[in-house]
Design an enzyme around this catalytic site. Structure first.
Site, mmCIF file in Angstrom:
data_model
loop_
_atom_site.group_PDB
_atom_site.id
_atom_site.type_symbol
_atom_site.label_atom_id
_atom_site.label_comp_id
_atom_site.label_asym_id
_atom_site.label_seq_id
_atom_site.Cartn_x
_atom_site.Cartn_y
_atom_site.Cartn_z
ATOM 1 N N CYS A 78 58.422 95.725 2.750
ATOM 2 C CA CYS A 78 59.768 95.500 2.231
ATOM 3 C C CYS A 78 59.998 96.075 0.831
ATOM 4 C CB CYS A 78 60.084 94.015 2.181
ATOM 5 S SG CYS A 78 59.303 93.031 3.447
ATOM 6 N N ARG A 105 46.175 93.051 5.972
ATOM 7 C CA ARG A 105 46.245 91.603 5.821
ATOM 8 C C ARG A 105 44.873 91.014 6.078
ATOM 9 N NH1 ARG A 105 51.812 90.220 9.163
ATOM 10 N NH2 ARG A 105 53.141 91.614 7.949
ATOM 11 N N GLN A 145 53.191 98.856 11.272
ATOM 12 C CA GLN A 145 54.380 98.247 11.868
ATOM 13 C C GLN A 145 55.476 99.290 11.987
ATOM 14 O OE1 GLN A 145 54.952 95.305 8.694
ATOM 15 N NE2 GLN A 145 54.926 93.766 10.297
ATOM 16 N N ASP A 186 58.573 99.222 11.095
ATOM 17 C CA ASP A 186 59.282 98.265 10.263
ATOM 18 C C ASP A 186 60.597 98.858 9.754
ATOM 19 O OD1 ASP A 186 59.675 95.946 8.935
ATOM 20 O OD2 ASP A 186 58.072 96.232 7.457
ATOM 21 N N HIS A 208 64.305 97.832 7.418
ATOM 22 C CA HIS A 208 65.110 96.900 6.639
ATOM 23 C C HIS A 208 66.534 97.406 6.648
ATOM 24 C CE1 HIS A 208 61.003 96.080 5.310
ATOM 25 N NE2 HIS A 208 61.442 94.839 5.333
ATOM 26 N N LYS A 248 65.733 83.553 12.483
ATOM 27 C CA LYS A 248 65.165 84.753 13.112
ATOM 28 C C LYS A 248 65.218 84.678 14.638
ATOM 29 C CE LYS A 248 60.502 82.935 13.266
ATOM 30 N NZ LYS A 248 59.098 83.223 13.351
ATOM 31 N N HIS A 254 65.149 92.105 8.189
ATOM 32 C CA HIS A 254 63.855 92.751 8.443
ATOM 33 C C HIS A 254 63.750 92.795 9.961
ATOM 34 C CE1 HIS A 254 62.004 91.161 4.538
ATOM 35 N NE2 HIS A 254 62.994 90.331 4.719
HETATM 36 ZN ZN LIG Z 1 60.322 93.185 5.519
#
Ligand SMILES: [Zn+2]
Ligand SMILES: [Zn+2]
Length: 639
Positions: free
Chosen positions: A333, A362, A380, A382, A384, A463, A509
């Site tokens: 992010c 992680r 990911q 990913d 935004h 979510k 996200h």
């Molecule tokens: Zn994020």
């Protein structure tokens, strides 16, 4: 004789004698119903419990999710009884029901062998046959401490020590006594079908500083047929295990020398991954996303500002550069926030959709690492999205559309769960209502049904989770859409609205496949390694019958490569059968067997993975056939 009123789930009411047991009530209300427990005013009880006042009741059937849990949990008590009777020196720890089964943890220095498991199973059958009642009693905590101290059950004492109530409930069946809340089945004879499945080491309370215990896993079902179906599914899953197929197909490996939870991709695995990444990039660009890329390490101050340092520290890795502290990114992010803030944004610029194939690290406990599914470094897909409140609905709808299209390409169906505001959360009521409404409205637009997890959202926003279902009907978490009220605030993100004032954008996200690593693992098992042509790292292998065809075969091979067909060539001095068998083991979609006839006629004779011969054809036709296979697989993607 006084009566009480029971309200059933369909809102009808019945009067029964006060004080009768739930099982007696069951006999008059729903005779013949295969119930295993009862819910009284929302709390689960044993069927032997008595009904003392007006209440809302619903019977829990053996087939329901709660019913299965009770059957499985009761079976874990039976297993503990069996273990204690065969191995009296064993200490018992805990034995909950879990997804698809149950386990019980035992402290046993010798460890259990597969032969022990058979013995335990046989003893369990005897206990089931004896049909002894699960007797509940409520005793003072002090008495419980005395009882378990006498038995030397130190793990139970540790658990008791943490209970603040003055009384506790214990259950006894046969000669075995356990500290437990319940509920359980009436008696051991109600267990109709069970099987012990495996043994594993497990730290007491999942803490690697504690002693390693022996965990025995098992499963139980309401009837033999369902148990058999499940065991068949397990067999099939074992054959498809992505760790095993990953080695067989030479896709990836995990090396001790490199570290646990770190994937090393071999050529075919790296290519497979790249195919998926290319697919993702294409589909994102098509939908108005912009590709961005952040660094792997970012200054600690920034992680502090975002709140990760406070909330996510245990899962992060840190390093130092030129005397400054940095955090290795566990999420993507932050760089995206910086890009948004790099310019003054107007409502005309929105929505903005930043997309990154972002590799994150992680820290996961070593005990939970598993093949590609749980790793310490993964990528990911990913994104935004930043938009005005008015645009929220359209953005969420767009994402759901995206998820649906992509899942269709891979032949996955999915279930949806919506998680709403938890007790501890930030953001205004209006924020939460608007975001939750946008999520539900978007789901309704598609006529998609979903389960609501009340209060299960993140503290920073509601979510939607998508749980995809593979061909063995197993469920996997993949896509999520999360609304976030925190980061725009913490990073002071703005846009100039039509009214000329600064406003906060709404931020989403989202991931579609989630972790590429885990998704690959799912795909390998879903297809049992036989990927569709568009995904196969090797689409075809050219095979010669003898070395007479080598020169023609090499021309075919090069031509295919020039046409972007992923091709291998097998010129080994081996029998044709041997070569075909090898290609089949590699699950290559098409083999091109080249004999003298093909050389003379300037053709190829493709043979499909399933053994079907497609007959001789010019090479161009074969290239067309492959390209058609690929475009057909992707045709469901809307524009
Ligand atoms: Zn994020
Ligand atoms: Zn229990």
């Amino acid at each position: 004789m006084s009566e009480i009123k029971l309200t059933l789930p369909d809102e009808s009411t019945v009067a029964v004698k006060k004080g009768i047991s739930a099982s007696e009530a069951l006999k008059c209300i729903r005779p013949g119903l295969n119930a295993v427990a009862v819910e009284i005013d929302g709390v689960l009880h044993d069927l032997s419990d008595s009904l003392e006042s007006n209440a809302r009741i619903s019977f829990i059937t053996a087939e329901s999710e709660k019913g299965l849990d009770i059957i499985r949990h009761s079976t874990s008590h039976i297993m503990a009884e069996a273990v204690k009777s065969l191995f009296p020196e064993v200490k018992v720890a805990i034995g909950p029901s879990i997804d698809n089964g149950f386990y019980y943890d035992f402290d046993y220095d010798r460890g259990f062998t597969p032969e022990d498991l058979k013995k335990i199973e046989t003893r369990m059958q005897e206990i089931v046959k004896a049909d002894s009642a699960f007797k509940r009693s409520v005793i003072s905590k002090d008495d419980a401490v005395k009882i378990f101290a006498e038995k030397g059950e130190t793990y139970k004492l540790e658990l008791l020590n943490e209970i603040n109530d003055a009384t506790v409930s214990i259950y006894e069946q046969g000669g075995f006594m356990d500290l437990c809340r319940g509920p359980h089945l009436d008696s051991t004879g109600k267990v109709k079908a069970f099987k012990l499945t495996s043994i594993a080491g497990a730290y007491w309370r999942g803490d690697e500083n504690n002693k390693m215990l022996q965990r025995i896993y098992g499963t139980a079902f309401p009837d033999r047929k369902k148990l058999k179906q499940y065991l068949n599914m397990l067999e099939e899953a074992k054959k498809r295990d992505h760790r095993k197929l990953g080695r067989q197909l030479d896709l990836f490996n995990i090396y001790d020398e490199a570290g646990a939870g770190l994937i090393v991709y071999h050529p075919k695995g790296a290519l497979l991954r790249r195919i998926i990444e290319d697919f993702e990039i294409r589909e994102h660009l098509k939908r108005g996303y912009q590709m961005v890329k952040g660094p792997q390490i970012l200054k600690l101050d920034l992680w502090e500002k975002s709140g990760h340092l406070q909330n996510y520290k245990e899962n992060m890795y840190f390093t130092e550069v030129d005397g400054k502290e940095y955090g290795l990114k566990p999420m993507n992010c932050l760089a995206h926030m910086l890009i948004y803030k790099s310019a003054l944004r107007s409502y005309r610029d929105l929505p903005i959709r930043y997309f990154e194939l972002g590799t994150v690290n992680r820290h996961e406990k070593s005990g939970v690492l598993h093949g590609l599914s749980r790793v310490r470094e993964f990528t990911q897909d990913d994104a935004h999205l930043l938009c005005t409140p008015d645009q929220l609905n359209d953005e969420i709808t767009g994402i759901i559309h995206f998820v649906r299209d992509v899942m269709q390409v891979f032949d996955f169906t999915f279930d949806i769960e919506l998680s709403t505001r938890p007790a501890k959360s930030i953001g205004t009521d209006e924020d939460w209502q608007r975001a939750t409404r946008a999520l539900t409205q978007a789901l309704d637009t598609f006529g998609l049904s979903y389960k609501i997890n009340e209060g299960d959202g993140a503290f920073y926003g509601p979510k939607i989770d998508f749980k995809l279902k593979d061909c063995l009907n197993r469920s996997w978490q993949c896509a999520t859409i999360q609304c976030d009220f925190v980061l725009p605030e913490r990073f002071d993100l703005n846009y100039i609205a039509e009214d000329g004032n600064k406003h906060r954008p709404v931020m989403l996200h989202r991931v579609i496949l989630g972790s590429i690593e885990r998704f690959l693992g799912i795909l390998i098992e879903h297809y049992a390694g036989a990927f569709p042509v568009w995904l196969s790292p090797v689409q075809t292998r050219v095979i010669t019958i003898s070395e007479d065809q080598n020169s023609y075969a090499e021309t075919v091979y090069r031509t295919l490569l020039e046409h972007n067909i992923r091709t291998e060539i097998d010129l080994q001095n081996e029998s044709l059968n041997h070569k075909i068998r090898e290609a089949q083991l590699q699950k290559i979609p098409y083999m091109l067997v080249i004999g003298n006839r093909e050389v003379e006629q300037n053709t190829v004779a493709p043979r499909a993975r399933d053994g079907k011969n497609l007959g001789a054809m010019p090479l161009n036709s074969f290239i067309e056939l492959i390209n058609n296979d690929c475009s057909k697989a992707l045709q469901t993607l809307s524009n």
